[in-house]
Write an enzyme that holds these catalytic residues in place. Structure first.
Site, PDB file in Angstrom:
ATOM      1  N   GLY A  11     -81.297  74.427  28.519  1.00  0.00           N
ATOM      2  CA  GLY A  11     -80.952  75.438  29.525  1.00  0.00           C
ATOM      3  C   GLY A  11     -80.113  76.553  28.917  1.00  0.00           C
ATOM      4  O   GLY A  11     -79.313  76.313  28.028  1.00  0.00           O
ATOM      5  N   ARG A  21     -75.518  86.323  17.391  1.00  0.00           N
ATOM      6  CA  ARG A  21     -74.972  87.456  16.614  1.00  0.00           C
ATOM      7  C   ARG A  21     -74.042  86.956  15.507  1.00  0.00           C
ATOM      8  O   ARG A  21     -74.125  87.404  14.352  1.00  0.00           O
ATOM      9  CB  ARG A  21     -74.219  88.390  17.562  1.00  0.00           C
ATOM     10  N   VAL A  23     -73.977  84.011  14.083  1.00  0.00           N
ATOM     11  CA  VAL A  23     -74.733  83.272  13.058  1.00  0.00           C
ATOM     12  C   VAL A  23     -75.438  84.259  12.121  1.00  0.00           C
ATOM     13  O   VAL A  23     -75.381  84.128  10.895  1.00  0.00           O
ATOM     14  CB  VAL A  23     -75.768  82.319  13.725  1.00  0.00           C
ATOM     15  N   ARG A  72     -87.140  73.865  27.548  1.00  0.00           N
ATOM     16  CA  ARG A  72     -86.950  72.410  27.441  1.00  0.00           C
ATOM     17  C   ARG A  72     -88.297  71.891  26.933  1.00  0.00           C
ATOM     18  O   ARG A  72     -89.313  72.141  27.572  1.00  0.00           O
ATOM     19  CB  ARG A  72     -86.612  71.816  28.809  1.00  0.00           C
ATOM     20  N   ASP A 103     -76.526  68.449  24.987  1.00  0.00           N
ATOM     21  CA  ASP A 103     -76.701  67.012  24.776  1.00  0.00           C
ATOM     22  C   ASP A 103     -78.141  66.596  24.457  1.00  0.00           C
ATOM     23  O   ASP A 103     -78.396  65.894  23.480  1.00  0.00           O
ATOM     24  CB  ASP A 103     -76.309  66.322  26.087  1.00  0.00           C
ATOM     25  N   THR A 126     -73.180  74.626  27.085  1.00  0.00           N
ATOM     26  CA  THR A 126     -73.636  74.186  28.407  1.00  0.00           C
ATOM     27  C   THR A 126     -72.594  74.587  29.432  1.00  0.00           C
ATOM     28  O   THR A 126     -71.389  74.411  29.186  1.00  0.00           O
ATOM     29  CB  THR A 126     -73.856  72.659  28.527  1.00  0.00           C
ATOM     30  N   ASP A 128     -72.043  73.009  31.914  1.00  0.00           N
ATOM     31  CA  ASP A 128     -71.503  71.753  32.463  1.00  0.00           C
ATOM     32  C   ASP A 128     -70.281  71.230  31.710  1.00  0.00           C
ATOM     33  O   ASP A 128     -69.547  70.381  32.224  1.00  0.00           O
ATOM     34  CB  ASP A 128     -72.584  70.666  32.458  1.00  0.00           C
ATOM     35  N   ASP A 130     -69.925  69.087  29.359  1.00  0.00           N
ATOM     36  CA  ASP A 130     -69.864  67.621  29.291  1.00  0.00           C
ATOM     37  C   ASP A 130     -70.279  67.073  27.928  1.00  0.00           C
ATOM     38  O   ASP A 130     -70.707  65.930  27.813  1.00  0.00           O
ATOM     39  CB  ASP A 130     -70.732  67.012  30.409  1.00  0.00           C
ATOM     40  N   ARG A 172     -75.320  68.401  37.037  1.00  0.00           N
ATOM     41  CA  ARG A 172     -76.258  67.311  37.331  1.00  0.00           C
ATOM     42  C   ARG A 172     -75.585  65.955  37.129  1.00  0.00           C
ATOM     43  O   ARG A 172     -75.727  65.055  37.920  1.00  0.00           O
ATOM     44  CB  ARG A 172     -77.442  67.459  36.373  1.00  0.00           C
ATOM     45  N   SER A 216     -60.121  78.729  57.646  1.00  0.00           N
ATOM     46  CA  SER A 216     -61.379  78.499  56.929  1.00  0.00           C
ATOM     47  C   SER A 216     -61.206  77.261  56.062  1.00  0.00           C
ATOM     48  O   SER A 216     -60.078  76.892  55.733  1.00  0.00           O
ATOM     49  CB  SER A 216     -61.719  79.689  56.034  1.00  0.00           C
TER      50      SER A 216
HETATM   51  O1  F6P Z   1     -77.484  71.284  32.078  1.00  0.00           O
HETATM   52  C1  F6P Z   1     -77.076  72.484  32.672  1.00  0.00           C
HETATM   53  C2  F6P Z   1     -77.623  72.652  34.050  1.00  0.00           C
HETATM   54  O2  F6P Z   1     -77.147  73.885  34.435  1.00  0.00           O
HETATM   55  C3  F6P Z   1     -77.282  71.580  35.072  1.00  0.00           C
HETATM   56  O3  F6P Z   1     -76.020  71.671  35.641  1.00  0.00           O
HETATM   57  C4  F6P Z   1     -78.387  71.775  36.064  1.00  0.00           C
HETATM   58  O4  F6P Z   1     -78.611  70.633  36.812  1.00  0.00           O
HETATM   59  C5  F6P Z   1     -79.544  72.065  35.179  1.00  0.00           C
HETATM   60  O5  F6P Z   1     -79.023  72.712  34.057  1.00  0.00           O
HETATM   61  C6  F6P Z   1     -80.646  72.852  35.828  1.00  0.00           C
HETATM   62  O6  F6P Z   1     -81.685  72.976  34.918  1.00  0.00           O
HETATM   63  P1  F6P Z   1     -83.031  73.788  35.156  1.00  0.00           P
HETATM   64  O7  F6P Z   1     -82.738  75.212  34.850  1.00  0.00           O
HETATM   65  O8  F6P Z   1     -83.997  73.204  34.202  1.00  0.00           O
HETATM   66  O9  F6P Z   1     -83.397  73.600  36.582  1.00  0.00           O
END
Ligand code: F6P
Length: 323
Positions: A11, A21, A23, A72, A103, A126, A128, A130, A172, A216
Site C-alpha cells: 500500500g 529521492r 535513495v 500488492r 510487513d 506504512t 499503520d 506497526d 487493519r 458533541s
Molecule cells: O496497511 C495499510 C492499510 O492502510 C491498512 O490500514 C488498510 O486496512 C489497508 O492498507 C487498505 O489496503 P487497500 O488499499 O489494499 O484496500
C-alpha cells in the site's frame, strides 16, 4: 556496487517520493547508478525498470503517492514469480535493492532471499506504524495529521448539531492511528484491535458526557477493532443510548494520500541516505529503522517474526482526558 534498484511495494503512503529521492540522490553521490522498478514486485517479475537520474526526482519531495507506482503482488508469492524477478535483476546488471515496503513486502523478500542470494535493504513505510524495528514508519505522521484535521472538521458539525459521531480510521491489525489521532482530536472513546471492545463501557462513557452536558461526542474506531467497524458499533450503541443523534464517518483512503509532513520528509530522507550507504558497505537482509532517534538495522527475519509493542499506556491518557 555499480548499480542498484529502488522499489516501492504494498500500500502507498505519504513520504514514498521523499524516500525515492533520497535513495536516488545518495546513490548518485556515491557514483552508483540507480534504476526504479515500476509497480512494486509486479515490475520486478516483468523486468519493468527505468533509469533514474538526479533530475528524475526533482520536485517530488513534497508529493504524495509514488512516482514508481506500487502494487500488492500475488505472483511474487510464487516460486516462479520470484525466479523471474531474480533473472531480470541479473540481466539488468542490478547488484542491490532498496526496498521501500511494509510487513507483507518484507515477508515476501525474506522468502526470495532464502532462494536467491541478493543484497537487499529495507525502508519501513506504512501509515499503520506497526512494523517491528522502528519507532516510526514513513507515512504514519502524515496520516495522523490528516485524521486529526478531518476529526476537527467533524467536531465542528457535531458540535453545531449536538451529535455523536463514530469515525472509522485505518488500521487493519493495529490501533496506532486510532490511539494517537484519538488523543490528538480529544475523542471521547477510542476502539482498537489490541483491546476487547465492550459496548456497556462505551455507553457508560457516553452517558457521563451527556450528564455533564457535552455538546458533541466523538468515538474513534480502528477498522480492525473487534466490534466490526464504525457502522456496526454505532448500531449497537444506538440501541442502548439515544440521547444524541448519531452519525458515522469512514475516513478511508484519504488517510493514505496528501503531501507528507516535515517529520515524514525528514524521516524518509534519513532512511534513504542510511539505506544506500549501508547497502554499499555490505548490509544485506536488513531493514533500517529509527529507534530513540538513532538509525538502526534489524534483520528481515526479526522484523517479520516479532510483534511491535503497542503503547497501551496511551489508552489511559485518553481515558483520563475524556471525562
Ligand atoms: O496497511 C495499510 C492499510 O492502510 C491498512 O490500514 C488498510 O486496512 C489497508 O492498507 C487498505 O489496503 P487497500 O488499499 O489494499 O484496500
Amino acid at each position: 556496487m555499480k548499480k542498484i534498484a529502488v522499489i516501492t511495494t504494498g500500500g502507498d503512503c505519504p513520504g514514498l517520493n521523499a524516500a525515492i529521492r533520497a535513495v536516488v540522490r545518495t546513490s548518485i553521490y556515491h557514483q552508483v547508478e540507480v534504476v526504479g522498478v515500476i509497480r512494486g514486485y509486479e515490475g520486478l517479475i516483468d523486468g519493468n525498470f527505468m533509469p533514474l537520474y538526479s533530475n528524475s526526482v526533482s520536485n517530488i519531495l513534497q508529493r504524495g503517492g509514488t512516482i514508481l507506482k506500487t502494487a500488492r503482488s500475488e505472483r511474487f508469492k510464487t516460486k516462479e514469480g520470484r525466479q523471474n524477478a531474480a533473472e531480470h535483476l541479473r540481466a539488468n546488471g542490478v547488484e542491490g535493492i532498496v526496498l521501500i515496503g511494509g510487513d507483507g513486502s518484507f515477508r515476501g523478500i525474506n522468502t526470495f532471499l532464502a532462494e536467491h542470494s541478493f543484497p537487499v535493504i529495507g525502508i519501513p513505510k506504512t501509515i499503520d506504524n506497526d512494523i517491528f524495528g522502528t519507532d516510526y514508519a514513513i507515512g504514519y505522521d502524515t496520516a495522523l495529521n490528516t485524521v486529526v484535521q478531518a476529526v476537527d472538521k467533524i467536531r465542528d458539525t457535531a458540535d453545531s448539531h449536538d451529535r455523536l459521531f463514530f469515525v472509522e480510521v485505518m488500521g487493519r491489525d493495529a490501533g496506532m492511528i486510532a490511539i494517537l489521532s484519538g488523543i490528538g482530536s480529544g475523542a471521547e472513546a477510542i476502539l482498537i484491535p489490541e483491546t476487547t471492545t465492550r459496548v456497556d463501557q462505551i455507553v457508560g462513557i457516553l452517558n457521563r458526557g451527556w450528564e455533564r452536558k457535552k455538546t458533541s461526542m466523538i468515538v474513534i474506531v480502528a477498522e480492525g477493532d473487534d466490534s466490526g467497524g464504525a457502522y456496526k458499533i454505532a448500531e449497537e450503541v444506538k440501541s442502548r443510548f439515544q440521547q444524541y443523534d448519531t452519525r458515522v464517518s469512514v475516513l478511508g483512503h484519504m488517510q493514505r494520500g496528501g503531501s507528507p509532513t516535515c517529520f515524514d520528509r525528514v524521516l524518509a530522507s534519513r532512511f534513504g541516505v542510511a539505506a544506500v550507504e549501508e547497502l554499499i558497505k555490505g548490509a544485506n537482509g536488513v531493514m533500517v529503522g529509527l529507534i530513540n532517534n538513532q538509525i538502526t538495522l534489524t534483520s528481515f527475519e526479526t522484523v517479520v517474526s516479532t510483534q511491535k509493542q503497542f503503547p497501551l499506556d496511551l489508552m489511559r491518557v485518553a481515558e483520563v482526558l475524556s471525562l
